[in-house]
Design a protein around this motif. Structure first.
Motif, PDB file in Angstrom:
ATOM      1  N   UNK A  67     -29.872  65.880  -3.428  1.00 38.38           N
ATOM      2  CA  UNK A  67     -30.835  65.572  -4.894  1.00 38.38           C
ATOM      3  C   UNK A  67     -31.872  66.233  -4.858  1.00 38.38           C
ATOM      4  N   UNK A  68     -32.324  66.841  -6.009  1.00 40.33           N
ATOM      5  CA  UNK A  68     -33.621  67.624  -5.963  1.00 40.33           C
ATOM      6  C   UNK A  68     -34.091  67.592  -7.475  1.00 40.33           C
ATOM      7  N   UNK A  69     -35.287  67.838  -7.398  1.00 37.60           N
ATOM      8  CA  UNK A  69     -35.964  67.997  -8.704  1.00 37.60           C
ATOM      9  C   UNK A  69     -36.920  69.417  -8.657  1.00 37.60           C
ATOM     10  N   UNK A  70     -36.958  69.850  -9.866  1.00 36.09           N
ATOM     11  CA  UNK A  70     -37.938  71.154 -10.095  1.00 36.09           C
ATOM     12  C   UNK A  70     -39.324  70.821  -9.680  1.00 36.09           C
ATOM     13  N   UNK A  71     -40.099  71.860  -9.309  1.00 34.52           N
ATOM     14  CA  UNK A  71     -41.503  71.720  -8.815  1.00 34.52           C
ATOM     15  C   UNK A  71     -42.363  71.800  -9.875  1.00 34.52           C
ATOM     16  N   UNK A  72     -43.250  70.989 -10.144  1.00 35.49           N
ATOM     17  CA  UNK A  72     -44.531  71.207 -10.957  1.00 35.49           C
ATOM     18  C   UNK A  72     -45.674  72.032 -10.087  1.00 35.49           C
TER      19      UNK A  72
END
Length: 395
Positions: free
Chosen positions: A297-302
């Motif tokens: 599970x991942x989320x893009x980086x700001x």
């Protein structure tokens, strides 16, 4: 889920153990913030995705990272960091966050050794006992004792002051993220609850002060409020995490590589469901509630948030660019020529494919970005040519 490969009975039994653990916590303590759910799914001891023994990287796993494609990536990154190691001298150390299969460490250490620019130690901060064992076995077989003994494994970031380089490839995207949404101008946080059928489902609840403040900060920076119904991710804990991993680095560089965007692109109005991505056997999807412990599970980086957190930890942004621009400026073509010299047709084809995966816009070249943070390091210690490709103005 029916579009994904069917897990084996053994995998399903493993996942069920984690489901029961999470369900019991929710029933005992109430709705679980999504960030906690993600942390349990990825890192619960013995059950989480990164804590258990299932293969994760490469063709037999769920996704492929740049170091798994071949040695060109690690060699080029090592070349870019050698000026820093030389500038800081023989007492400098190298710290890698999350060593994966050990592929990066092996190729980078060979490059450092060949150039006679060895760090005093190569430390790998690896929370997974299984991955740590695999890394140790791989590196033990790859190097003579004189080099292998420079490797150390850490349970937590260095606490004593040190000088050198910290490297993190696809680490920030795996930090447990907070999911938020806007309702009638108010900030809500996404939680996970257990339905009457015993299944996990989402529930939005009023956000706490930390999450609310983080969302309002983003709105002020963007110059406009989020529309009602807008849903995305934020890492309120990022400044604290950055201080933990970088606080003791008194002089040197921190290099982060990950997929993501500057803030104004991360929170585009049309990106109103966020950037959450799950990976299972090379299939990407957005349902984080299924297959606990079996999928990433991942989320893009700001990257603007990453720069802000670095500044708060006492570091300046020394460079920001796409992975393609950074690798090319750091001598990727030279590494390709060296590796392909004397290689047969199959070997040359493999190297060419590796170059394409690393640099093409439709592959990793533009999707991934590189951020360099520096503290107390002369300009001579920065990667050559970084000023020519720097796009920090986009942050």
């Amino acid at each position: 889920m029916n579009t994904l490969p069917t897990p084996s009975d053994l995998e399903l039994a493993h996942s069920q153990g984690l489901i029961e653990l999470i369900r019991a916590e929710i029933l005992a303590q109430g709705p679980m913030p999504f960030s906690r759910f993600m942390e349990r799914c990825l890192y619960a001891p013995g059950l989480g995705y990164y804590s258990a023994g299932r293969t994760k990287f490469g063709a037999a796993g769920d996704f492929v990272t740049a170091p798994e494609l071949g040695s060109l990536f690690a060699q080029t990154i090592a070349d870019s960091l050698m000026p820093c190691l030389r500038q800081l001298g023989p007492e400098s150390d190298f710290v890698e966050l999350g060593g994966g299969s050990g592929a990066f460490a092996e190729a980078a250490m060979r490059a450092f050794s060949d150039a006679r620019t060895l760090p005093r130690s190569y430390r790998i901060l690896e929370p997974s006992a299984d991955l740590r064992d695999r890394q140790r076995e791989r590196l033990k077989n790859a190097f003579p004792d004189a080099l292998f003994n420079r490797f150390e494994w850490l349970d937590r970031p260095p606490e004593d002051s040190w000088r050198g380089v910290l490297f993190a490839n696809e680490v920030v995207d795996a930090l447990p993220t907070t999911r938020f949404c806007l309702r009638e101008g108010e900030v809500f946080e996404e939680h996970v609850v257990v339905s009457s059928r015993g299944e996990f489902e989402y529930q939005d609840r009023p956000a706490d002060a930390l999450t609310g403040a983080a969302v309002r900060h983003i709105e002020r920076d963007l110059g406009s409020p989020f529309a009602d119904g807008y849903r995305s991710e934020v890492l309120p804990q990022l400044p604290y995490w950055m201080q933990a991993v970088l606080g003791s680095l008194e002089a040197g560089l921190a290099l982060f590589i990950d997929y993501g965007y500057p803030r104004e692109f991360f929170y585009l109005p049309e990106r109103d469901e966020g950037s959450l991505v799950c990976h299972y056997r090379h299939r990407a999807h957005a349902d984080a509630l299924i297959l606990p412990g079996l999928q990433d599970i991942t989320a893009f980086v700001d990257f603007t948030a990453l720069a802000e957190a670095g500044n708060q930890a006492g570091f300046a942004v020394a460079g920001y660019a796409s992975q393609a621009r950074f690798l090319i400026a750091s001598g990727l073509a030279n590494r390709f020529e060296q590796s392909s010299a004397g290689a047969d047709e199959v070997g040359c084809y493999r190297l060419a494919q590796e170059i394409k995966r690393l640099t093409l816009p439709g592959e990793m070249g533009e999707k991934f970005n590189v951020m360099l943070l520096a503290r107390d390091l002369p300009e001579a210690g920065l990667p050559p040519g970084i000023a020519d490709i720097d796009q920090g103005f986009r942050l």
